[in-house]
Design an enzyme around this catalytic site. Structure first.
Site, PDB file in Angstrom:
ATOM      1  CE  LYS A 129      42.452 -14.041 -36.143  1.00  0.00           C
ATOM      2  NZ  LYS A 129      41.823 -13.971 -37.478  1.00  0.00           N
ATOM      3  NE  ARG A 188      36.207 -13.615 -44.769  1.00  0.00           N
ATOM      4  CZ  ARG A 188      37.401 -13.884 -44.304  1.00  0.00           C
ATOM      5  NH1 ARG A 188      37.789 -13.354 -43.171  1.00  0.00           N
ATOM      6  NH2 ARG A 188      38.221 -14.679 -44.946  1.00  0.00           N
ATOM      7  N   PRO A 195      37.682 -19.017 -33.561  1.00  0.00           N
ATOM      8  CG  PRO A 195      39.320 -20.646 -33.268  1.00  0.00           C
ATOM      9  CD  PRO A 195      38.041 -20.374 -33.971  1.00  0.00           C
ATOM     10  CD  GLU A 196      37.403 -12.899 -34.647  1.00  0.00           C
ATOM     11  OE1 GLU A 196      37.800 -11.752 -34.437  1.00  0.00           O
ATOM     12  OE2 GLU A 196      36.304 -13.152 -35.164  1.00  0.00           O
TER      13      GLU A 196
END
Length: 304
Positions: free
Chosen positions: A61, A289, A2-3
């Site tokens: 967020k 990442r 979730p952003e």
DNA sequence: TAACCGACCTGATGGC
DNA sequence: TGCCATCAGGTCGGTT
């Protein structure tokens, strides 16, 4: 993952259900969901039970539900961060336990009656807390969904997000020019600009034709301004499509997926053709990442 | 002080 | 079929 768009979908979905609702009971299945509440499970339950929630607010967020005053104490809110896989689900009162359920708030709403707010989280990177509200630095409303210039103390270090009317474009451009860090690192720095994660950073950089490892101080003010415009555009498009869902990890408060995954141009498309020029999208390691970019459209600036 | 990096965590996936 | 390694990544604290 979730952003900002995903968290905003959740906030907007929760707002009608929590505004004016009283917390009748709190059940904590997993104390790891309260890592942000240092005083522990019992304190969390005691502080929350019987309190009335006044709304649903968000900055970047971070989500929070301001609480009605409890005697003479300082203003407080329920603070939440979804982490990597957190979900806030609205369920009928007494509904079956959700997979990965961590915390359940039983709510009593003056219009909607009894319902349950379930915090479920597979990877347990998300957490909840009852936190003190502190004044914003600029005196402006703290974020989306609130007019009060008060935000949770644990979110004090978080910058405004690019969709916030009080976001200062000039401060962002100045921050970009101040550092030699890779521009993607700056976009992910929640103290500079909040709400952007790995997906939307890659998408905004693709739109702005900037290589993710471009040294920030090599980017002109005009180009930084254009990047900010692309950030806003990609966030707004994703919001309009209900956010990005790759799997069951992100859903709205009713358990439904978003559609923006179909609109991605770079993220997760390693080896597939760039929608703009046809060259295969490259995938490179980036601080534990991945970054995805087009090697033709997003070139590193010439050294020197 | 800025920049960087690993830990935290679970489930899906791929290789053997 | 089963085991193991790898990957996904937001935030925070520790290290350089």
């Amino acid at each position: 993952m979730p952003e900002l768009p995903e968290v905003e979908v959740v906030r907007a979905g929760l707002a009608p259900a929590v505004t004016g609702a009283t917390v009748a009971a709190v059940v904590v299945d997993d104390a790891r969901a309260l890592t942000r509440h240092a005083a522990g499970v019992a304190d969390f339950c005691a502080r929350l039970t019987g309190r009335r929630m006044l709304g649903a607010a968000r900055r970047g967020k971070f989500l929070w539900f301001p609480l009605a005053p409890d005697g003479e104490g300082a203003p407080e809110a329920v603070l939440g961060h979804l982490g990597m896989s957190g979900q806030m689900l609205l369920r009928a009162a007494g509904a079956d336990r959700e997979r990965h359920e961590r915390v359940r708030l039983s709510l009593d709403h003056p219009l909607h009656g009894e319902l349950d707010l379930v915090f479920a989280d597979q990877r347990t990177f998300g957490s909840l807390a009852v936190d003190a509200l502190v004044p914003t630095d600029d005196g402006e409303p703290a974020g989306r969904g609130t007019l009060d210039p008060l935000l949770p103390a644990q979110a004090r270090h978080i910058a405004r997000d690019p969709l916030d009317p009080a976001f200062r474009d000039r401060a962002f451009v100045a921050a970009v020019s101040r550092t030699r860090s890779a521009i993607k690192r700056v976009l992910l720095d929640q103290g500079v600009v909040s709400g952007i994660g790995n997906i939307y950073a890659d998408e905004a950089l693709w739109s702005a034709r900037l290589h993710p490892e471009t040294p920030s101080d090599a980017i002109s003010s005009r180009r930084a301004g254009r990047l900010l415009a692309e950030v806003r555009a990609v966030l707004e498009r994703a919001l309009a499509e209900g956010g990005t869902s790759f799997d069951a990890q992100y859903v709205n408060v009713n358990g439904q997926a978003g559609y923006f995954a179909h609109s991605l141009n770079a993220y997760g498309r390693g080896g597939r053709p760039c929608p703009r020029c046809g060259r295969p999208i490259e995938r490179i390691a980036f601080t534990n990442r991945a970054s995805h970019f087009c090697p033709r459209c997003q070139r590193m600036p010439e050294a020197g």
